[in-house]
Write an enzyme that holds these catalytic residues in place. Structure first.
Site, mmCIF file in Angstrom:
data_model
loop_
_atom_site.group_PDB
_atom_site.id
_atom_site.type_symbol
_atom_site.label_atom_id
_atom_site.label_comp_id
_atom_site.label_asym_id
_atom_site.label_seq_id
_atom_site.Cartn_x
_atom_site.Cartn_y
_atom_site.Cartn_z
ATOM 1 C CB SER A 165 -0.953 -0.029 1.200
ATOM 2 O OG SER A 165 -1.869 1.046 1.136
ATOM 3 C CG HIS A 192 -4.048 -1.008 -0.907
ATOM 4 N ND1 HIS A 192 -3.930 -0.944 0.466
ATOM 5 C CD2 HIS A 192 -4.460 -2.272 -1.186
ATOM 6 C CE1 HIS A 192 -4.261 -2.118 0.988
ATOM 7 N NE2 HIS A 192 -4.577 -2.943 -0.001
ATOM 8 C CG ASP A 285 -5.397 -5.897 2.175
ATOM 9 O OD1 ASP A 285 -5.907 -7.019 2.342
ATOM 10 O OD2 ASP A 285 -5.311 -5.348 1.060
#
EC number: 3.1.1.61
Length: 345
Positions: A165, A192, A285
């Site tokens: 991310s 992401h 995540d």
């Protein structure tokens, strides 16, 4: 709480005003100055000490890319959040800024007055950038740490899955550009990133890598020696027919694509013949998927705290107790290659 000091850089009077109004509506943020281009910012940095800078990319005199290079050359450690247009050129410039060291980016709406929709997201990113910068503790880069409680036992690897991310584009660049052309497995990546930007991201990686890198498409048959990047706005899964499946199922951990969606899907197909890596990023995540991959006999890696832009996702993965190797970013590719080639036991 001490206020977060911000300088807003944009050549548009209207955009500067809108961004300043948004930020100053938050009690914890203070806009200490504005600049109309990069050169103006450099002059202001001689007398001002912001905690965070917001930076437009496309400006006259000195654009965002030139500004980032100049700020970094001065050894000024201030997190910079760039505003990117969603044009093809704007997305390409955004990738360049991230590789040059921008902390994060915000897609710039086509109509200035739509900027208010991004208020919460911008403030959140400024807070994260500030907290990461103030909590930095210079530390030596630790070598690869192998957790004694977890034996690396997978015999033949058939796939690699990677998730990241915030800070991920630069981290993934360091990893994927080291992969050889003859990498004898497919590699699946979730970063992401908003809709539209993953194509520019994949193209940038492909242009600088020996291995082929592409944005994944729904229903395509995956091949060995190719890196597949999940497109923004879609979860990416793999099926038993060697195909990629893209879905608009609800976000997981508030994101889509989600690392967990990929990891869990791939673990069902490849069982013990898979290696996963969770790189820098905010949130949790990838932690559930890491646990499932390890429970199925796969090999699991998390990035070392010492090299993470944000030690969130790798920390959550590590805290499951299911991570085999904790690795600084410069060593992640080497470790994956060793495991794929059966040289790591």
């Amino acid at each position: 709480m001490e206020k977060i000091k911000v300088i807003v850089v944009d050549d548009s009077v209207l955009m500067r005003r809108l961004i300043c109004d948004m930020l100053e509506s938050n009690d914890n943020i203070e806009v200490i100055g504005t600049a109309i281009n990069g050169q103006d910012l450099l002059n202001k940095l001689k007398v001002m000490k912001p905690d965070v800078i917001t930076l437009d990319i496309e400006m006259p005199v000195m654009n965002g890319i030139e500004t980032l290079k100049a700020v970094k050359s001065l050894k000024i450690d201030i997190p910079i959040i760039v505003f990117s247009s969603i044009s093809q050129k704007g997305m390409k410039y955004t990738m360049e800024c991230l590789y040059l060291g921008a902390f994060d980016f915000i897609p710039k709406p086509e109509k200035p007055f739509e900027l208010s929709k991004m208020k919460d997201d911008l403030i959140k990113r400024i807070r994260v950038a500030y907290s990461q910068n103030t909590n930095k503790n210079p530390a030596p880069i630790n070598p690869v740490i192998r957790r004694e409680t977890n034996r690396i036992s997978s015999d033949s690897i058939e796939a690699v899955v990677i998730g990241a991310s915030t800070g991920g584009p630069k981290a993934l660049y360091k990893v994927i550009t080291k992969f050889p052309k003859d990498m004898n497995v497919p590699v699946f990546v979730v970063q992401h990133m908003p809709v539209g930007f993953t194509k520019a991201f994949a193209d940038r990686l492909n242009d600088n890598s020996a291995i082929e890198v592409k944005e994944a498409t729904d229903g395509e048959t995956y091949r060995k020696g190719v890196v597949y990047v999940a497109p923004g706005g879609y979860h990416m899964e793999v099926d038993s027919n060697s195909r990629i499946k893209l879905t608009k199922e609800p976000p997981i951990w508030g994101v889509r694509p989600a690392v967990d969606k990929l990891f869990i899907s791939a673990s069902k197909i490849f069982k013990s013949h898979i290696v996963s890596a969770v790189l820098t990023g905010m949130g949790k995540d990838g932690s559930n998927g890491t646990g499932i991959i390890k429970d199925n006999g796969g090999v699991t890696i998390s990035e070392s705290e010492t090299t993470c832009v944000i030690y969130g996702m790798p920390k959550a993965a590590f805290e499951t107790g299911k991570v085999d190797l904790v690795v600084p970013i410069d060593n992640v590719a080497d470790e994956i290659i060793k495991i794929v080639r059966g040289l790591r036991r």
